[in-house]
Design an enzyme around this catalytic site. Structure first.
Site, mmCIF file in Angstrom:
data_model
loop_
_atom_site.group_PDB
_atom_site.id
_atom_site.type_symbol
_atom_site.label_atom_id
_atom_site.label_comp_id
_atom_site.label_asym_id
_atom_site.label_seq_id
_atom_site.Cartn_x
_atom_site.Cartn_y
_atom_site.Cartn_z
ATOM 1 C CB CYS A 1 -20.595 -39.760 67.581
ATOM 2 S SG CYS A 1 -19.687 -39.791 69.126
ATOM 3 N NE ARG B 1 -13.001 -40.213 74.224
ATOM 4 C CZ ARG B 1 -13.657 -39.115 73.864
ATOM 5 N NH1 ARG B 1 -13.630 -38.035 74.607
ATOM 6 N NH2 ARG B 1 -14.348 -39.095 72.748
ATOM 7 C CG HIS C 1 -17.849 -43.243 65.022
ATOM 8 N ND1 HIS C 1 -17.936 -42.044 64.367
ATOM 9 C CD2 HIS C 1 -17.897 -42.934 66.340
ATOM 10 C CE1 HIS C 1 -18.031 -41.058 65.229
ATOM 11 N NE2 HIS C 1 -18.016 -41.566 66.441
HETATM 12 N N1 GLN Z 1 -17.614 -34.748 71.487
HETATM 13 C C1 GLN Z 1 -18.508 -35.792 71.660
HETATM 14 C C2 GLN Z 1 -18.189 -36.748 72.812
HETATM 15 O O1 GLN Z 1 -17.037 -37.035 73.111
HETATM 16 C C3 GLN Z 1 -18.646 -36.543 70.342
HETATM 17 C C4 GLN Z 1 -17.470 -37.413 69.993
HETATM 18 C C5 GLN Z 1 -17.610 -38.108 68.660
HETATM 19 O O2 GLN Z 1 -18.313 -37.657 67.758
HETATM 20 N N2 GLN Z 1 -16.890 -39.221 68.496
HETATM 21 O O3 GLN Z 1 -19.115 -37.205 73.426
#
Ligand code: GLN
Length: 242
Positions: A93, A127, A193
């Site tokens: 990520c 998101r 993750h």
């Molecule tokens: N900041 C990045 C995004 O939202 C990475 C987020 C994360 O590592 N979960 O795309």
């Protein structure tokens, strides 16, 4: 035999159990009589990428990415040559995004990336969250990886850059083209993750084997009893792809 595993920025890049990836690598080494030597390094700390076998970069929010970018850029030349030399890297990520050219946040402001892989990321309006199933090719056969994603960044791959796999469930790199992650030399970038490795022992072993091969050892890793891990893995695949 020893394997040197480094968790870079453990205080900044460690979301949703990412540290479990280090634990999984270490456990699967120990169970086979390989000694894992775990190193952690953060802002300003000395590091020798050339002596490393596996580098791990976890996920982090935009804020953390902004906090570490200067320090990371200072290490760009050395990290690039280690990667070109076959260093095994797993990056998740936020860490994955930092290997690319840039990450453009929702404000329009850009966080510079290492530019080691021709990928770039732009924050989207919504998101991309939830469980994921990805199909990848290991040892010439198609296997699944399961994980969990939570990112606003939408990542795009430049010409000739290969994704890690194909999204069977979830969003992946950008939610549009069914591609997930990146695979460049021995570098694996992904939005998964979970943590990824305990859920996918096959992938963990693939990373260990690549690291050992780079050291000149081509002995196959000893089989482990993965019945429990496989049951957990299958349960997720079944639930999501039913
Ligand atoms: N900041 C990045 C995004 O939202 C990475 C987020 C994360 O590592 N979960 O795309």
């Amino acid at each position: 035999m020893e394997l040197n595993i480094c968790h870079l920025y453990p205080d900044l890049l460690d979301l949703y159990g990412d540290r479990g990836n280090i634990l999984a690598l270490a456990a699967r080494c120990r169970w086979r009589g390989i000694e894992p030597v775990i190193q952690q390094a953060s802002l300003g700390e000395a590091l020798d990428f050339m002596r490393m076998d596996i580098l791990f970069l976890g996920g982090g929010s935009d804020r953390e990415q902004g906090l570490l970018v200067q320090d990371l850029m200072r290490r760009e030349k050395e990290l690039r040559s280690a990667i070109e030399n076959g260093l095994v890297v797993l990056s998740i990520c936020g860490g994955y995004q930092m290997l690319g050219r840039y990450y453009q946040m929702a404000s329009g402001e850009k966080i510079q990336g290492l530019g080691i892989i021709d990928i770039w990321t732009v924050a989207g309006a919504k998101r991309l969250i939830g469980n994921v199933v990805v199909e990848i090719e290991i040892d010439k056969s198609f296997r699944t990886l399961v994980g969990f994603e939570n990112h606003s960044g939408k990542t795009y791959l430049g010409e000739g850059i290969r994704p890690l796999g194909k999204v069977l469930f979830g969003h992946g790199n950008n939610g549009d083209n069914r591609e997930e992650g990146v695979h460049y030399r021995n570098v694996f970038g992904t939005y998964m993750h979970g943590p990824l490795l305990p859920k996918n022992p096959l992938f963990t072993d693939m990373l260990l084997e690549l690291a050992m091969l780079r050291r000149g050892s081509n002995t196959r890793l000893k089989e482990l009893d993965d019945r429990l891990e496989e049951l957990a893995h299958k349960a997720m695949v079944k639930r999501l792809l039913k």
